[in-house]
Design an enzyme around this catalytic site. Structure first.
Site, mmCIF file in Angstrom:
data_model
loop_
_atom_site.group_PDB
_atom_site.id
_atom_site.type_symbol
_atom_site.label_atom_id
_atom_site.label_comp_id
_atom_site.label_asym_id
_atom_site.label_seq_id
_atom_site.Cartn_x
_atom_site.Cartn_y
_atom_site.Cartn_z
ATOM 1 N N TRP A 248 9.295 40.998 -55.735
ATOM 2 C CA TRP A 248 10.315 41.001 -54.683
ATOM 3 C C TRP A 248 10.312 42.290 -53.878
ATOM 4 C CZ3 TRP A 248 11.456 36.736 -52.770
ATOM 5 C CH2 TRP A 248 11.685 35.599 -53.545
ATOM 6 N N ASP B 285 18.117 45.732 -53.160
ATOM 7 C CA ASP B 285 18.152 44.270 -53.236
ATOM 8 C C ASP B 285 18.729 43.933 -54.609
ATOM 9 O OD1 ASP B 285 17.765 41.576 -53.521
ATOM 10 O OD2 ASP B 285 15.610 41.597 -53.094
ATOM 11 N N LYS C 22 22.179 33.394 -57.259
ATOM 12 C CA LYS C 22 21.868 33.715 -58.650
ATOM 13 C C LYS C 22 23.171 33.874 -59.426
ATOM 14 C CE LYS C 22 17.686 34.018 -56.931
ATOM 15 N NZ LYS C 22 16.958 35.010 -56.198
#
Ligand SMILES: *Cc1c(COP(=O)(O)O)cnc(C)c1O
Length: 360
Positions: free
Chosen positions: A102, A172, A196
């Site tokens: 990511w 993030d 999430k």
């Protein structure tokens, strides 16, 4: 009705009480005669939902007054571009710490909007750890330093807050936001897709320090201009109303459960159930450096990978789904966000124990 035990990395399982309330309110939200989906975003009903959600976010995360809370669209992948569009012009370049798929993606996207410098990477270690702060080689005067607080694919979590001095820290936090208390004042900007830990996909949380606003490049789409969205209370364009409503219900649930300190305790207990088992197994293993193991995404491998399909099928037969690891990482992954009950994690552990006994 049978609900599965859903170990999906995201969109992920939601608290059952949230789904029940949403179902109850589907046709008629609290006497309004409308579904939340049908409401004007500027009407009194949705205005109430939005402000309640925003104040719960501020309260649970203890957001200081000099930070703006934005609820936007596009998800974390869009933020990979929106962050540099809004922040990088201050010096023209930014630093990235790469601890997995990511953060690598974030850096690659940012390179389209300015100069990027990779300050540290754990690529040589197979992204199995968080690069130590002492190894971060920052450039001179970056507009910000970006890192990912939880690499969802590798199962690598940063359990400390990097100290970058006066350089704004950008994180993030898509896959570990609200899993534990954090000190917002240490960050310049935090972003997270909701799907999430805090709701459905479609809404993106951005928390940004006020003094960082106002530097968007001219080409920044108006809907993605933080300053413009802050001036319009996230309503410059129509916000993702239903996703915000569900997020609000999830936040109320977190509050009822005792807030982020209790979430952290709960998440420690749950992840320890799996890591303790993995550490005592000669059949299953986790490859992440101990200090950086994720409390949200527990990755593991079978010693004999030819048994992967049998393992997954056996789990599915017991109602446990979505345990296959990301294709970039292989192996298995159990995502155990806030809404995953301890009993479900114990059920997985028991299944692994049994599988090992019959196959080792
Ligand atoms: C899921 C995830 C993303 C991608 O989110 P999108 O909503 O698909 O944009 C980015 N970063 C992290 C850490 C994630 O877990």
């Amino acid at each position: 009705m049978t609900r599965v035990i859903n170990f999906s990395s995201g969109p992920a399982t939601l608290p059952e009480s949230v789904l029940r309330q949403a179902a109850d309110e589907m046709m008629d939200w609290q006497g309004s005669g409308m579904s939340v989906m049908e409401m004007s975003h500027r009407g009194p009903e949705f205005t109430q939902i939005l402000s309640q959600t925003q104040s719960l976010l501020r309260e649970l995360l203890a957001v200081p007054d000099n930070y703006v809370v934005l609820l936007l669209q596009g998800g974390a992948i869009a933020e990979n571009a929106i962050v540099p569009m809004n922040l990088i012009s201050r010096t023209g370049h930014a630093d990235y710490v790469v601890s997995g798929n990511w953060s690598l993606k974030s850096m690659q996207e940012a390179a389209r909007y300015g100069q990027v410098h990779m300050a540290a990477t754990s690529e040589a270690q197979g992204y199995n750890c968080m690069p130590a702060l002492s190894s971060w080689a920052l450039s001179a005067h970056p507009a910000y330093v970006h890192f990912c607080s939880n690499e969802t694919i590798g199962g690598v979590e940063c359990h400390w807050t990097p100290d970058t001095g006066d350089i704004p820290l950008v994180a993030d936090m898509s896959s570990n936001i609200m899993s534990k208390p954090i000190d917002i004042s240490r960050y310049g900007l935090i972003y997270a897709g909701a799907q999430k830990n805090i709701g459905p996909s479609g809404v993106t949380l951005v928390i940004v320090r006020r003094d960082l606003l106002g530097h968007a490049t001219a080409a920044t789409p108006s809907a993605f201009n933080y300053q413009l969205q802050a001036d319009n209370d996230s309503m410059y364009n129509t916000p993702p109303t239903y996703a915000i409503y569900i997020m609000g219900l999830v936040l109320q649930h977190i509050q009822r459960e005792g807030g982020l300190k209790d979430m952290e305790q709960h998440n420690l207990v749950k992840s320890d159930v799996l890591y303790d088992f993995l550490d005592h197994s000669s059949f299953f293993s986790n490859r992440v450096q101990r200090s950086d193991r994720s409390r949200m995404n527990v990755t593991f491998f079978l010693r004999d990978e030819s048994l992967n399909t049998e393992f997954l099928q056996g789990a599915e037969a017991k109602g446990m789904v979505q345990l296959r690891g990301h294709r970039a990482a292989g192996g298995m992954r159990a995502s155990i966000y806030n809404a995953m009950p301890l009993a479900s994690v114990q059920k997985l552990r028991d299944y692994m124990f049994e599988f090992e006994k019959t196959h080792a």
